[in-house]
Design a protein around this motif. Sequence first.
Motif, PDB file in Angstrom:
ATOM      1  N   SER A 242      -0.212  -1.803  -5.394  1.00  0.00           N
ATOM      2  CA  SER A 242      -1.504  -1.616  -4.739  1.00  0.00           C
ATOM      3  C   SER A 242      -1.767  -2.651  -3.654  1.00  0.00           C
ATOM      4  N   ASP A 245       0.467  -1.855   1.830  1.00  0.00           N
ATOM      5  CA  ASP A 245       0.179  -0.648   2.598  1.00  0.00           C
ATOM      6  C   ASP A 245       1.518  -0.050   3.035  1.00  0.00           C
ATOM      7  N   GLY A 248       1.684   0.945   6.875  1.00  0.00           N
ATOM      8  CA  GLY A 248       1.707  -0.226   7.755  1.00  0.00           C
ATOM      9  C   GLY A 248       3.003  -0.998   7.670  1.00  0.00           C
ATOM     10  N   GLU A 274       1.140   8.675   4.161  1.00  0.00           N
ATOM     11  CA  GLU A 274       1.219   8.251   2.760  1.00  0.00           C
ATOM     12  C   GLU A 274       1.349   9.456   1.848  1.00  0.00           C
TER      13      GLU A 274
END
Length: 458
Positions: A242, A245, A248, A274
């Motif tokens: 978590s 990202d 990214g 995602e």
Amino acid sequence: MIKELAKVADELGREKGISRDILSEALKEAVTAAIGRKIGKYLEPDVEVDLEKGSIEISIPKEVCEEVDNKWYEIHIDDAQAYKEGAELGDVIMIPATLEDLGRQAALVAKQKLFEKLRDAEKQVVLDDFQGRIGEVVNGVLLKADRDNLIINIGKTEALLPKREMIPGDFFNRGDYVRALLLDIKTIKGWPQLILSRTHPEFMKKLFEAEIPEVFEGIIEVKSVSREPGDRAKVAVYTQNSNIDPVGACIGLKGSRINSISNELRGEKIDVVEWSPDTVKFVCNAISPADVVLTNVFEDENTIEVVVPDDQLSLAIGKKGQNVRLAARLTEWRLDVLKESEYAEIRKERLAAQEQELKDFYVLYNLENLEGLSDEDISKLIEAGIDDIEKLSNSSVDEIIAYLELEEDEAVQVINKAIDYLASKLEEEGIFEDEVPEDVDLDDEDASVEEEEAGEED
């Protein structure tokens, strides 16, 4: 000639990755075949190969005799003493020889046989080394190009990059470095041919592993890839961490990571989205950069209806349908993209159709259509959850006895009336024969219910 053969074999072995044991055996078989061609196969010569020294020792069996008729099979008793002290008539002794002694023809046969053996050995080396590497990225240098294929030197062997597996815009000169996916190994005319690809989705996945450390280490997983090679691609990534990202991390600072992959693929634009275990969320991510207002999932048809704002319909569909096409391949769902105003009209039509279906159902299955039921009986059945004739036909005798306070035979009659009513309606609709098995006689339903009740009593 012997030293030349040993040198050629050793050099080819190093180039093709063939072990010295295999080389020695190949050279021995080649020389033995050449000798057999000259003196006959029924005489078995001794051949010893030493590649480190670059030597090949040959010994030919000859019979000791007083008169020599054939120098390849016989040796005079006086000459035999030099090779075996106390040699006697009839003895067979091994006499050293060279390929030069056997003549030019034997030397050429040895060379030809050697290349045949080395080619067979190379074939096995190729299979052993590359069979387990299908799906990996290999690097090589362009040797030559023709109209349909590029020949790539990838070390121990050569590979084929067909034009159909090249990215539009790919252009290589002789000696250029080429990076591609090992797609398959096919046997062509008995020889294993390595087939490369730069257009396969797996090639992009492997480039992500090579260029992005988190993907290589397994922290980020590339779930799926869809491509139109050389133009645009979509890649779905996911991580269970978590704190990371995934999108990214794959794009990198100012696009540094994704740009290096794009440059390898001739400027192919890459959308990183995602992945999500929630199908609807994944589809919404995949259809980006367009926003999604709502979705409808039709699992039976493997279709998802995607509604977008009116001013974003072209963005969602993309140039010549490219965006939605790539999103559909990425998610493995058929995507129907609608704008809000269009969907509003469709929704009205669907609601009207549903309302009409409910009305038709109510008219057809309303308990008031069944003769013999009073308003009080109907109210009791509705309170018990039996609000249509179909539910009544599926009820048990005990339930009807309890709900309507009837005798058993009266309850059976109520159920049979419901069954008869449904049967008549099915017949009117023309689906009676399709829905009811041929061996079922609806006229005997009374008997069936009664027999069932009798069985329960027993």
